[in-house]
Design a protein around this motif. Sequence first.
Motif, PDB file in Angstrom:
ATOM      1  N   ASP A 128       0.096  -7.685  25.748  1.00  0.00           N
ATOM      2  CA  ASP A 128       1.056  -7.144  24.790  1.00  0.00           C
ATOM      3  C   ASP A 128       1.051  -7.890  23.458  1.00  0.00           C
ATOM      4  N   SER A 129       0.361  -9.026  23.400  1.00  0.00           N
ATOM      5  CA  SER A 129       0.328  -9.806  22.166  1.00  0.00           C
ATOM      6  C   SER A 129      -0.531  -9.100  21.120  1.00  0.00           C
ATOM      7  N   LYS A 130      -0.381  -9.506  19.867  1.00  0.00           N
ATOM      8  CA  LYS A 130      -1.162  -8.917  18.789  1.00  0.00           C
ATOM      9  C   LYS A 130      -2.272  -9.882  18.381  1.00  0.00           C
ATOM     10  N   VAL A 140      -5.427 -11.302  16.171  1.00  0.00           N
ATOM     11  CA  VAL A 140      -5.995 -11.270  14.828  1.00  0.00           C
ATOM     12  C   VAL A 140      -7.203 -12.203  14.837  1.00  0.00           C
ATOM     13  N   THR A 176      -9.496 -16.395  17.488  1.00  0.00           N
ATOM     14  CA  THR A 176      -8.547 -15.307  17.671  1.00  0.00           C
ATOM     15  C   THR A 176      -7.148 -15.886  17.778  1.00  0.00           C
ATOM     16  N   ARG A 218      -3.301 -14.996  18.568  1.00  0.00           N
ATOM     17  CA  ARG A 218      -2.476 -13.981  19.226  1.00  0.00           C
ATOM     18  C   ARG A 218      -1.009 -14.253  18.954  1.00  0.00           C
ATOM     19  N   TYR A 236       2.841 -13.623  19.794  1.00  0.00           N
ATOM     20  CA  TYR A 236       3.689 -13.254  20.923  1.00  0.00           C
ATOM     21  C   TYR A 236       5.134 -13.082  20.452  1.00  0.00           C
ATOM     22  N   HIS A 291       7.131 -12.827  17.625  1.00  0.00           N
ATOM     23  CA  HIS A 291       6.826 -12.525  16.229  1.00  0.00           C
ATOM     24  C   HIS A 291       7.430 -11.167  15.901  1.00  0.00           C
ATOM     25  N   GLU A 333       6.321  -8.611  14.611  1.00  0.00           N
ATOM     26  CA  GLU A 333       5.428  -7.490  14.856  1.00  0.00           C
ATOM     27  C   GLU A 333       5.204  -7.230  16.343  1.00  0.00           C
ATOM     28  N   VAL A 334       5.687  -8.124  17.195  1.00  0.00           N
ATOM     29  CA  VAL A 334       5.447  -7.985  18.639  1.00  0.00           C
ATOM     30  C   VAL A 334       6.748  -8.005  19.423  1.00  0.00           C
TER      31      VAL A 334
END
Length: 278
Positions: free
Chosen positions: A146-148, A150, A162, A164, A166, A168, A170-171
């Motif tokens: 479920d993390s985003k 980048v 990368t 991630r 959690y 945040h 946006e998440v």
Amino acid sequence: MFSETRYSTSPKDIPHFTNERLREEFLIESLFIPDQLQMVYSHIDRMIVGGYLAVEKTGDISDGSAVGTPGFFDAREMGIVNLGGTGTVVVDENTYIVEHRDVVYVGRETKSVRMSSKDPSNPAAFYMNSVPAGYPVPSALIRQADSKPVTMGDEEHANKRTLRMYIHPEVSPSCLLLMGITEPAPGSIWNTEPPHVHERRMEAYVYFNMAPEDRVMHFMGEPSQIRNIVVADRQAVLSPAWSIHMGAGTGPYCFVWGMTGENKAYNDVQPVAVKDLL
């Protein structure tokens, strides 16, 4: 409750510190002792950095006497990251099965948190950041899926990685806490390039998934007075708002980053060119 208390340090003092003093101020070496809740209270934005290696016992966080309130979460929020085997985190009436690299967000006004392992031979290792919170946000489990993610950097400069997100906006929301995990790509050793400062937020890191013989060279300090701390697996570093962050590992590693301060925006970061470091 607190195994240590750390106080704020002026950047003007850093040039005079020995390696031993630098480690005493900013490195947290022993967070994961079997069945012992380890909590370090920092006066840098009043962040608490904690660890619990759940083997045979269940860890409990509820009493707030150490932070001056009846309950620990009366005026605080927390992020809990599992760095080990499968574990269980019970937040009041909610039970979460927490796998490796999953994160549990615990909101203000929570009554209790209990942490345990599914298999004592492969114990969960719960890493915690707790900061003051002005309003409650519902607790949540944020799985790695479920993390985003980048992706940043490139292989040519050995800094492909990368990040991630959690905890945040946006998440998964919070009051002031931000948390995520960064992992360099195979063959890359550098993280957080270019180094930067953010005057309105402090940061804490814990390095993990490292071989026993490997180390991360964690660079910190003002851009004109950088210093380094040698960090082993599952050790944490406190980073004040005035300090850069940059690291290089002798082998594969990951790190959890946690932040708090005036805002949760990433657009106030001030990059520092590597050529300008002294």
